[in-house]
Design an enzyme around this catalytic site. Structure first.
Site, PDB file in Angstrom:
ATOM      1  N   THR A  98      30.477  35.021 -74.332  1.00 15.92           N
ATOM      2  CA  THR A  98      29.210  35.222 -75.046  1.00 15.92           C
ATOM      3  C   THR A  98      28.077  34.506 -74.307  1.00 15.92           C
ATOM      4  O   THR A  98      26.979  35.053 -74.169  1.00 15.92           O
ATOM      5  CB  THR A  98      29.339  34.743 -76.510  1.00 15.92           C
ATOM      6  OG1 THR A  98      30.308  35.576 -77.137  1.00 15.92           O
ATOM      7  CG2 THR A  98      28.030  34.825 -77.261  1.00 15.92           C
TER       8      THR A  98
ATOM      9  N   ASP B  13      25.429  36.939 -72.781  1.00 16.52           N
ATOM     10  CA  ASP B  13      24.220  36.968 -73.633  1.00 16.52           C
ATOM     11  C   ASP B  13      23.195  35.894 -73.284  1.00 16.52           C
ATOM     12  O   ASP B  13      22.035  36.004 -73.665  1.00 16.52           O
ATOM     13  CB  ASP B  13      24.597  36.746 -75.109  1.00 16.52           C
ATOM     14  CG  ASP B  13      25.387  37.893 -75.708  1.00 16.52           C
ATOM     15  OD1 ASP B  13      25.684  38.847 -74.970  1.00 16.52           O
ATOM     16  OD2 ASP B  13      25.697  37.829 -76.907  1.00 16.52           O
TER      17      ASP B  13
ATOM     18  N   LEU C 141      20.831  30.055 -79.366  1.00 14.10           N
ATOM     19  CA  LEU C 141      21.574  29.480 -80.501  1.00 14.10           C
ATOM     20  C   LEU C 141      20.749  28.481 -81.315  1.00 14.10           C
ATOM     21  O   LEU C 141      21.299  27.567 -81.918  1.00 14.10           O
ATOM     22  CB  LEU C 141      22.877  28.807 -80.008  1.00 14.10           C
ATOM     23  CG  LEU C 141      23.805  29.695 -79.165  1.00 14.10           C
ATOM     24  CD1 LEU C 141      24.979  28.893 -78.631  1.00 14.10           C
ATOM     25  CD2 LEU C 141      24.308  30.894 -79.975  1.00 14.10           C
TER      26      LEU C 141
ATOM     27  N   GLU D  58      29.498  32.340 -84.124  1.00 16.96           N
ATOM     28  CA  GLU D  58      28.774  33.609 -83.915  1.00 16.96           C
ATOM     29  C   GLU D  58      29.462  34.552 -82.935  1.00 16.96           C
ATOM     30  O   GLU D  58      28.948  35.621 -82.645  1.00 16.96           O
ATOM     31  CB  GLU D  58      27.339  33.319 -83.455  1.00 16.96           C
ATOM     32  CG  GLU D  58      26.457  32.778 -84.565  1.00 16.96           C
ATOM     33  CD  GLU D  58      24.982  33.170 -84.415  1.00 16.96           C
ATOM     34  OE1 GLU D  58      24.664  34.102 -83.650  1.00 16.96           O
ATOM     35  OE2 GLU D  58      24.161  32.523 -85.083  1.00 16.96           O
TER      36      GLU D  58
ATOM     37  N   GLU E 165      20.490  10.383-107.332  1.00 16.56           N
ATOM     38  CA  GLU E 165      20.366   9.575-108.556  1.00 16.56           C
ATOM     39  C   GLU E 165      19.237   8.555-108.394  1.00 16.56           C
ATOM     40  O   GLU E 165      18.461   8.322-109.324  1.00 16.56           O
ATOM     41  CB  GLU E 165      21.676   8.823-108.843  1.00 16.56           C
ATOM     42  CG  GLU E 165      22.897   9.703-109.073  1.00 16.56           C
ATOM     43  CD  GLU E 165      23.666   9.993-107.780  1.00 16.56           C
ATOM     44  OE1 GLU E 165      23.022  10.222-106.730  1.00 16.56           O
ATOM     45  OE2 GLU E 165      24.902  10.031-107.822  1.00 16.56           O
TER      46      GLU E 165
ATOM     47  N   TRP F 202      21.424  43.921 -79.206  1.00 15.77           N
ATOM     48  CA  TRP F 202      21.231  43.808 -80.650  1.00 15.77           C
ATOM     49  C   TRP F 202      21.763  45.023 -81.396  1.00 15.77           C
ATOM     50  O   TRP F 202      21.431  46.155 -81.079  1.00 15.77           O
ATOM     51  CB  TRP F 202      19.750  43.589 -80.990  1.00 15.77           C
ATOM     52  CG  TRP F 202      19.258  42.282 -80.441  1.00 15.77           C
ATOM     53  CD1 TRP F 202      18.365  42.099 -79.424  1.00 15.77           C
ATOM     54  CD2 TRP F 202      19.674  40.972 -80.842  1.00 15.77           C
ATOM     55  NE1 TRP F 202      18.202  40.762 -79.174  1.00 15.77           N
ATOM     56  CE2 TRP F 202      18.987  40.052 -80.024  1.00 15.77           C
ATOM     57  CE3 TRP F 202      20.567  40.486 -81.798  1.00 15.77           C
ATOM     58  CZ2 TRP F 202      19.157  38.670 -80.145  1.00 15.77           C
ATOM     59  CZ3 TRP F 202      20.723  39.117 -81.916  1.00 15.77           C
ATOM     60  CH2 TRP F 202      20.028  38.229 -81.096  1.00 15.77           C
TER      61      TRP F 202
HETATM   62  N1  LIG Z   1      27.622  41.704 -82.090  1.00  9.72           N
HETATM   63  C1  LIG Z   1      27.817  40.422 -82.235  1.00  9.72           C
HETATM   64  O1  LIG Z   1      27.664  39.870 -83.333  1.00  9.72           O
HETATM   65  C2  LIG Z   1      28.242  39.601 -81.089  1.00  9.72           C
HETATM   66  C3  LIG Z   1      28.546  40.177 -79.887  1.00  9.72           C
HETATM   67  N2  LIG Z   1      28.957  39.402 -78.841  1.00  9.72           N
HETATM   68  C4  LIG Z   1      29.361  40.069 -77.615  1.00  9.72           C
HETATM   69  O2  LIG Z   1      30.729  39.780 -77.416  1.00  9.72           O
HETATM   70  C5  LIG Z   1      31.033  39.696 -76.046  1.00  9.72           C
HETATM   71  C6  LIG Z   1      31.866  38.471 -75.786  1.00  9.72           C
HETATM   72  O3  LIG Z   1      33.039  38.498 -76.579  1.00  9.72           O
HETATM   73  P1  LIG Z   1      34.466  38.176 -75.971  1.00  9.72           P
HETATM   74  O4  LIG Z   1      34.611  38.897 -74.671  1.00  9.72           O
HETATM   75  O5  LIG Z   1      35.464  38.429 -77.004  1.00  9.72           O
HETATM   76  O6  LIG Z   1      34.365  36.645 -75.570  1.00  9.72           O
HETATM   77  P2  LIG Z   1      34.084  35.254 -76.283  1.00  9.72           P
HETATM   78  O7  LIG Z   1      32.640  34.974 -76.287  1.00  9.72           O
HETATM   79  O8  LIG Z   1      34.834  35.152 -77.538  1.00  9.72           O
HETATM   80  O9  LIG Z   1      34.722  34.296 -75.185  1.00  9.72           O
HETATM   81  C7  LIG Z   1      36.089  34.391 -74.924  1.00  9.72           C
HETATM   82  C8  LIG Z   1      36.506  33.365 -73.909  1.00  9.72           C
HETATM   83  O10 LIG Z   1      36.253  32.059 -74.423  1.00  9.72           O
HETATM   84  C9  LIG Z   1      37.412  31.259 -74.283  1.00  9.72           C
HETATM   85  N3  LIG Z   1      38.034  31.151 -75.602  1.00  9.72           N
HETATM   86  C10 LIG Z   1      37.500  31.545 -76.765  1.00  9.72           C
HETATM   87  N4  LIG Z   1      38.320  31.271 -77.788  1.00  9.72           N
HETATM   88  C11 LIG Z   1      39.401  30.698 -77.257  1.00  9.72           C
HETATM   89  C12 LIG Z   1      40.579  30.192 -77.821  1.00  9.72           C
HETATM   90  N5  LIG Z   1      40.791  30.174 -79.117  1.00  9.72           N
HETATM   91  N6  LIG Z   1      41.520  29.731 -76.981  1.00  9.72           N
HETATM   92  C13 LIG Z   1      41.301  29.710 -75.684  1.00  9.72           C
HETATM   93  N7  LIG Z   1      40.165  30.147 -75.092  1.00  9.72           N
HETATM   94  C14 LIG Z   1      39.233  30.632 -75.877  1.00  9.72           C
HETATM   95  C15 LIG Z   1      38.286  32.009 -73.283  1.00  9.72           C
HETATM   96  O11 LIG Z   1      37.816  31.666 -71.998  1.00  9.72           O
HETATM   97  P3  LIG Z   1      38.729  31.719 -70.657  1.00  9.72           P
HETATM   98  O12 LIG Z   1      38.942  33.164 -70.406  1.00  9.72           O
HETATM   99  O13 LIG Z   1      37.881  31.028 -69.641  1.00  9.72           O
HETATM  100  O14 LIG Z   1      40.008  30.997 -70.957  1.00  9.72           O
HETATM  101  C16 LIG Z   1      37.979  33.441 -73.604  1.00  9.72           C
HETATM  102  O15 LIG Z   1      38.205  34.342 -72.563  1.00  9.72           O
HETATM  103  C17 LIG Z   1      29.708  39.711 -75.328  1.00  9.72           C
HETATM  104  O16 LIG Z   1      29.556  40.980 -74.733  1.00  9.72           O
HETATM  105  C18 LIG Z   1      28.678  39.534 -76.397  1.00  9.72           C
HETATM  106  O17 LIG Z   1      27.527  40.268 -76.123  1.00  9.72           O
HETATM  107  C19 LIG Z   1      29.059  38.054 -78.959  1.00  9.72           C
HETATM  108  C20 LIG Z   1      28.755  37.437 -80.122  1.00  9.72           C
HETATM  109  C21 LIG Z   1      28.343  38.164 -81.294  1.00  9.72           C
HETATM  110  N1  LIG Z   2      24.329  41.097 -80.930  1.00 11.96           N
HETATM  111  C1  LIG Z   2      24.051  40.508 -82.129  1.00 11.96           C
HETATM  112  C2  LIG Z   2      24.226  39.107 -82.315  1.00 11.96           C
HETATM  113  N2  LIG Z   2      24.655  38.338 -81.310  1.00 11.96           N
HETATM  114  C3  LIG Z   2      24.746  36.871 -81.398  1.00 11.96           C
HETATM  115  O1  LIG Z   2      23.473  36.246 -81.301  1.00 11.96           O
HETATM  116  C4  LIG Z   2      23.430  35.440 -80.122  1.00 11.96           C
HETATM  117  C5  LIG Z   2      22.015  35.376 -79.533  1.00 11.96           C
HETATM  118  O2  LIG Z   2      21.378  34.251 -80.039  1.00 11.96           O
HETATM  119  P1  LIG Z   2      19.866  33.896 -79.644  1.00 11.96           P
HETATM  120  O3  LIG Z   2      19.778  33.885 -78.139  1.00 11.96           O
HETATM  121  O4  LIG Z   2      19.604  32.525 -80.218  1.00 11.96           O
HETATM  122  O5  LIG Z   2      18.978  34.926 -80.244  1.00 11.96           O
HETATM  123  C6  LIG Z   2      24.414  36.124 -79.232  1.00 11.96           C
HETATM  124  O6  LIG Z   2      24.882  35.349 -78.189  1.00 11.96           O
HETATM  125  C7  LIG Z   2      25.531  36.405 -80.210  1.00 11.96           C
HETATM  126  O7  LIG Z   2      26.252  35.243 -80.544  1.00 11.96           O
HETATM  127  N3  LIG Z   2      23.914  38.595 -83.542  1.00 11.96           N
HETATM  128  C8  LIG Z   2      23.412  39.362 -84.550  1.00 11.96           C
HETATM  129  O8  LIG Z   2      23.124  38.839 -85.647  1.00 11.96           O
HETATM  130  N4  LIG Z   2      23.230  40.674 -84.364  1.00 11.96           N
HETATM  131  C9  LIG Z   2      23.538  41.283 -83.194  1.00 11.96           C
HETATM  132  O9  LIG Z   2      23.331  42.498 -83.102  1.00 11.96           O
HETATM  133 ZN   LIG Z   3      25.132   7.630-104.336  1.00 15.29          ZN
END
Ligand SMILES: NC(=O)C1=CN([C@@H]2O[C@H](COP(=O)(O)OP(=O)(O)OC[C@H]3O[C@@H](n4cnc5c(N)ncnc54)[C@H](OP(=O)(O)O)[C@@H]3O)[C@@H](O)[C@H]2O)C=CC1
Ligand SMILES: Nc1c(N[C@@H]2O[C@H](COP(=O)(O)O)[C@@H](O)[C@H]2O)[nH]c(=O)[nH]c1=O
Ligand SMILES: [Zn+2]
EC number: 3.5.4.26
Length: 343
Positions: A198, A202, A206, A286, A46, A172
Site C-alpha cells: 500500500t 499509493d 495517512l 486501512e 468527575e 479512489w
Molecule cells: N480500496 C482500498 O480501500 C484500498 C486499496 N489498497 C490497494 O491495495 C493494494 C495493496 O494491497 P496488497 O497487495 O494486498 O498489499 P498490502 O498493502 O497489504 O501489503 C502486503 C505486504 O505487506 C507485508 N505484510 C502485510 N501483512 C503481513 C503479515 N500479516 N505478515 C507478513 N507480512 C505482511 C508483506 O510484505 P513482504 O512481501 O515484504 O513480506 C506483504 O507482501 C494497493 O494496490 C493499494 O492501492 C490499499 C489500501 C486500501
Molecule cells: N482507494 C481508497 C482508499 N485507500 C486508502 O487510503 C489511503 C490514502 O490515504 P491518503 O494519502 O492519506 O489520502 C490509501 O493508501 C489506502 O490505504 N480509501 C478509501 O477510503 N477509498 C478508496 O477508494
Molecule cells: Zn478519575
C-alpha cells in the site's frame, strides 16, 4: 446518563490512552454540573463536573452520573472516588465498571465504604459501546481494531497495473464524502496501519486533512525495508512505527521507531502485543488486502467498515473476506457503507 455520554464524546481522539468519560451532577431533577475527560494527562470528567458546580454546598444533596466507574488510584491525577467522598456527594450512578487492573471495583468499594449510595450498570450497553476502545484494550490486552476498505461493486480493492498511474498514488473507489468521513475516523483513533504494498503503490499520507483533529500514529509493516526513498510515511510529520525483521534499522532512519519482529510467527499477534506495550488503545487498519486479511484470519479485529463504490473493475485485487455480523448499513451519497462487528 444520556447527557453524560453525549459530553463524553468530546474526548474522542484526545483522551487516549485514558478513557473518554462523561459526568453530570443533578440536584432536584436539574443539572447543576457537567464535565468530560480533558486531553490526556488533564483532569478527569468527575473533577471537571465538580469544578463546574457554582454552589459547592449543593453537592451534599446531589447525584453524580458517570459513564465509567470513578478511579481509585493515583495516575497522572489523584483518585476521583476520593474527591466525590470529600464533597460528600451522597448518590453515584455508574454506567459500567472500569476493567483497569488498578480500579476494577475498587472505586465502587471506596465510595460504598464512605457511605455513598452507588448504582452500577445504568444504561450499561450504551456505556460499554462508548468505552469499547478502553475496555477492549484492558480486557484483551490489545488495541481496539477497526478495519476499513473501499471495494468496487464486483469486489475489488484495486485495479490491475495498466489502469494505475506510474507515480504511486491511491486509486479512489469511494466518493469524496466517504473519504472525508475516513479523515474524521482517523482523528478518532490513536494509530493507523497499512502494509508494504500500500505504501509502495499509493504513497499514502495517512493523516487528518479533510477534518479537524490530531493525526494518528502511523504504523507500517515493512519486513525487508522495501520502502526506500521519498515516501510520505518518512516525512516526520507524525510519530511513525515500522514493523520489520531488520535488526539495526534505526541506524538508517533515526526518527522512526523500528520494531523488530519474527515474520516466521504470527505477525498481527506480535503487532498487537507491541502496540499494547506502547499504550495504543485503538487502531484503524486501512489496507491493503493482504494486511487486512491477515488480521481477519488471526481473529484480531473488532469492526470492519466497508465502502462499496459505484464502479466495477472486472479484474484486479480481490477485497478481503470477513465473517462478521452486519451491524449497520448507511448511504454516503452514491456509496454504500456496511459496518460489521466481530461478535
Ligand atoms: N480500496 C482500498 O480501500 C484500498 C486499496 N489498497 C490497494 O491495495 C493494494 C495493496 O494491497 P496488497 O497487495 O494486498 O498489499 P498490502 O498493502 O497489504 O501489503 C502486503 C505486504 O505487506 C507485508 N505484510 C502485510 N501483512 C503481513 C503479515 N500479516 N505478515 C507478513 N507480512 C505482511 C508483506 O510484505 P513482504 O512481501 O515484504 O513480506 C506483504 O507482501 C494497493 O494496490 C493499494 O492501492 C490499499 C489500501 C486500501
Ligand atoms: N482507494 C481508497 C482508499 N485507500 C486508502 O487510503 C489511503 C490514502 O490515504 P491518503 O494519502 O492519506 O489520502 C490509501 O493508501 C489506502 O490505504 N480509501 C478509501 O477510503 N477509498 C478508496 O477508494
Ligand atoms: Zn478519575
Amino acid at each position: 446518563m444520556k447527557r453524560a455520554l453525549q459530553l463524553a464524546k468530546n474526548g474522542l481522539g484526545v483522551t487516549a490512552p485514558n478513557p473518554m468519560v462523561g459526568a453530570v451532577i443533578v440536584l432536584n431533577n436539574r443539572i447543576i454540573g457537567e464535565g468530560y475527560t480533558s486531553a490526556y494527562g488533564g483532569p478527569h470528567a468527575e473533577v471537571n463536573a465538580i469544578n463546574s458546580v457554582k454552589n459547592k454546598s449543593d453537592l451534599i444533596k446531589a447525584t453524580l452520573y458517570v459513564t465509567l466507574e470513578p478511579c481509585s488510584h493515583y495516575g497522572k491525577t489523584p483518585p476521583c472516588a476520593d474527591l466525590i467522598i470529600k464533597h460528600n456527594i451522597p448518590n453515584v450512578v455508574i454506567g459500567t465498571m472500569d476493567p483497569h487492573d488498578k480500579v476494577k471495583g475498587k472505586g465502587i468499594a471506596r465510595l460504598k465504604n464512605a457511605g455513598c449510595n452507588v448504582t452500577i450498570g445504568f444504561l450499561e450497553e450504551a456505556c460499554l459501546e462508548h468505552h469499547k476502545r478502553f475496555i477492549t484494550f484492558q480486557q484483551k490486552q490489545r488495541p481496539y481494531i477497526i478495519l476499513k476498505w473501499a471495494e468496487t461493486m464486483d469486489g475489488f480493492i484495486a485495479p490491475l497495473p495498466p489502469k494505475r498511474d506510474e507515480e504511486p498514488k491511491p486509486y479512489w473507489i469511494s466518493n469524496t464524502f466517504s473519504r472525508q468521513l475516513v479523515h474524521k475516523w482517523r482523528s478518532e483513533e490513536q494509530a493507523i496501519l497499512v502494509g508494504t504494498n500500500t505504501v509502495l503503490e499509493d504513497n499514502p499520507k495517512l493523516n487528518v486533512r479533510d477534518w479537524t483533529g490530531k493525526s494518528p500514529i502511523r504504523v507500517i509493516i515493512d519486513r525487508n525495508l522495501k520502502i526506500q526513498g521519498n515516501y510520505h510515511i518518512y516525512d516526520k510529520s507524525v510519530k511513525t512505527i515500522i514493523f520489520t525483521e531488520v535488526e539495526d534499522a534505526s541506524k538508517q532512519f533515526a526518527d522512526i521507531d523500528f520494531e523488530t519482529i519474527d515474520f516466521s510467527k504470527n505477525v498481527p499477534e506480535q503487532i498487537c502485543r507491541t502496540l499494547h506495550k506502547k499504550n495504543i488503545i485503538s487502531i484503524l487498519i486501512e489496507g491493503g488486502a493482504q494486511t487486512l486479511q491477515s488480521f481477519i484470519d488471526s481473529n484480531l479485529w473488532d469492526e470492519a467498515r466497508i465502502f462499496t463504490g459505484q464502479n466495477t473493475f472486472g479484474e484486479g485485487l480481490k477485497a478481503p473476506k470477513s465473517n462478521g455480523k452486519l451491524h449497520e448499513t448507511l448511504k454516503i451519497d452514491s456509496d454504500l457503507l456496511n459496518i460489521y462487528k466481530n461478535d
